[in-house]
Every structure is written in C-alpha cells, then in structure tokens.
Design a protein around this motif. Sequence first.
Motif, mmCIF file in Angstrom:
data_model
loop_
_atom_site.group_PDB
_atom_site.id
_atom_site.type_symbol
_atom_site.label_atom_id
_atom_site.label_comp_id
_atom_site.label_asym_id
_atom_site.label_seq_id
_atom_site.Cartn_x
_atom_site.Cartn_y
_atom_site.Cartn_z
ATOM 1 N N ARG A 130 -2.077 -9.817 -5.281
ATOM 2 C CA ARG A 130 -0.969 -9.809 -4.332
ATOM 3 C C ARG A 130 -1.350 -10.392 -2.989
ATOM 4 O O ARG A 130 -0.521 -10.446 -2.074
ATOM 5 N N HIS A 141 -9.718 0.507 -9.693
ATOM 6 C CA HIS A 141 -8.461 0.458 -10.437
ATOM 7 C C HIS A 141 -7.425 -0.430 -9.759
ATOM 8 O O HIS A 141 -6.601 -1.061 -10.427
ATOM 9 N N ILE A 142 -7.452 -0.478 -8.421
ATOM 10 C CA ILE A 142 -6.409 -1.214 -7.697
ATOM 11 C C ILE A 142 -6.904 -2.504 -7.072
ATOM 12 O O ILE A 142 -6.104 -3.282 -6.569
ATOM 13 N N SER A 143 -8.216 -2.747 -7.095
ATOM 14 C CA SER A 143 -8.743 -3.912 -6.386
ATOM 15 C C SER A 143 -8.234 -5.226 -6.963
ATOM 16 O O SER A 143 -7.969 -6.176 -6.223
ATOM 17 N N HIS A 159 0.807 -1.227 0.000
ATOM 18 C CA HIS A 159 0.000 0.000 0.000
ATOM 19 C C HIS A 159 0.836 1.271 0.000
ATOM 20 O O HIS A 159 0.314 2.347 -0.290
ATOM 21 N N GLU A 182 -5.344 -5.768 -8.404
ATOM 22 C CA GLU A 182 -3.967 -5.941 -7.950
ATOM 23 C C GLU A 182 -3.922 -6.389 -6.493
ATOM 24 O O GLU A 182 -3.082 -7.222 -6.121
ATOM 25 N N LEU A 183 -4.834 -5.868 -5.664
ATOM 26 C CA LEU A 183 -4.860 -6.266 -4.259
ATOM 27 C C LEU A 183 -5.205 -7.745 -4.116
ATOM 28 O O LEU A 183 -4.671 -8.431 -3.245
ATOM 29 N N ASP A 226 -10.667 1.554 -4.538
ATOM 30 C CA ASP A 226 -10.864 1.994 -5.914
ATOM 31 C C ASP A 226 -10.819 0.779 -6.840
ATOM 32 O O ASP A 226 -9.940 -0.080 -6.689
#
Length: 303
Positions: A139, A131-133, A16, A135-136, A129
């Motif tokens: 990872r 846009h990043i969910s 983060h 990727e979360l 967001d």
Amino acid sequence: MLDLGRLRALHAVAVHGSVGAAAAALGFSPSAVSQQIGKLERETRTTLLERRGRGVRLTDEAHQLAATAEQLLAIVEEAEVRLEERRGLPSGRLSIGCFASAARGLMPRALAELATRHPALDARLTEVDPHISVELVERGVIDLAVAHDWDIAPMPVPPGVEHAVIGDDLCDVLVPRDHPMATRASVRREELADERWITQPPGSVCHDWLMRTLRATGYEPRIVHQAEENHTQVALVAAGLGIALVPRLGRGTLPPEVTPIRLDPMPTRRLHALWRTGAARRPAITETVRMLQELWPEVSTPV
C-alpha cells in the motif's frame, strides 16, 4: 491546491486505522497528524474524521480522498525513483519496517553501515509485525520490509511486490538448566508432548508455527505463558517456568540458567526483504537489500 503532506497523513490514518498508529508510522506525534488532517478538512470544506468512542472513523469522503492520495503518492514515488536512478546513488528518505528480533539483531549494523557509506540516504526504521509488513509495502506506507516466514508456512507475496532472501535463521528449544533433557544434544518433537510451553501470543507467526508443528505430531501443545518479546521468554525459561522455541537472531547471550537444545528436525525461518515493483530501480532499495544480505553471515552466527 491540496497539500501532499496532509494527504499523506490522511492516507496513513486510512491504512493504520487510527491517528496514533498513523503518527507512529510517519514518525510524527498524534497531535501533528490531527493538525494536518484538520487543515485538510478546512481546505476541502469537508468532514474527514468522525469521533467513535475513543477512536475515529473516516467518512465516505475521506475514504475517496485517501484512495486518490494513494494514487498521488505512487506518482510521487515514481518521480523520486527516476531522480535517484539518474543520480545513481542512494539518497532521500527510505522507510523500513522490520519485525522485532531482526530490528534488534540485524538492523542496527545495517543502518550504521548505510549511514557511513551513503550519507545522502535517510533510512528510518519502524518495528512492525511481520503479518502486516507486506501489506504496508503493497500500500506504499513503507518502502522496504524485512519479514520472515517458516519452513512449513511460506509467506505469500502479492502482485506488485518483489522480494529477495536475506538468509535463514535457526531456532533452538530453550530449557532450564536442571531440565531432564538439558544434557542432551538434540531432541525430537514427539518427545515434547508433556512439556509446558512459553510462546508468543496467538496470531503471531511464531505462535502459529509452534501450534501447527506440534499438533502435526499428534498432541496439543500445553501453553502456560505468553510473551511477545523473546527476551521475556528467555527470562521465564530461566525461572524454570517452562520451555520455549526461540530463534537465534537477536537472542543475545543466554543466562547460565538456560540451556539450548537442537530440535530435530531443526526449525528454520527465512528472512526476506520486500519492496514495491515500482521502486525496484531505486538505488536506495538495491543497496539496502545488498547490505542486509552482506551482513547476514555475521549476525546469524550462533551465540
């Protein structure tokens, strides 16, 4: 022996980018995360975080340890999946990341149903967001994401991540009730060239869709106000300050000063549930996805 909880805290900071953001993702206070990393530094006799202005940066040693932590967390996840699979019932903690309007319009019902039907499941929601969910999820920061894409901009899904469609969310053009088009049933995109637009800030999925779509009709949209929350956009429209394209999910009842108009062709955004392939057998994942799909026809009914 290194403590897994402290490694998880370091991994969250690496993902983060700050202690505060890591704390929000983990559901802890920033001071608790700092304490965990401080203890990890004493355990390893290594400096892991260095001050940089008001923030922190990870040292080279911290990056190496965070990469190892990611591998260990994946192993722990596999063990948890196997245990839950043997029990055959959703259980344990399930971290869910979700964008704002779905967090408001879909998740309260879903989380309440899950709590009633599966008391051994500890489902926890974080607004993130879209846009990043993905990727979360990739990872391993969250177990499940509810994200969306648009009809002209499909969402890329990386290897190692699986997804299922929850449903399609329709969007309307919202105009002030005294707008010249307020009495019409529908309007074409080309007719909106001279309008003053209210939209989300640049970089958001909705803003990018609006710009790409309207530019494709041959004109540059005139953005006069930007607001992240749909409810704020509705309030600005009600004040007569412009028009907005707002999805129906989580929109709520419109005030009398605002009139919805169908945009022809009507924009559609599709909601997806995403999870890691390694967790695909976990009953908590399969049951939550099934619950979201089951509830969709009810929450997606136009207001």
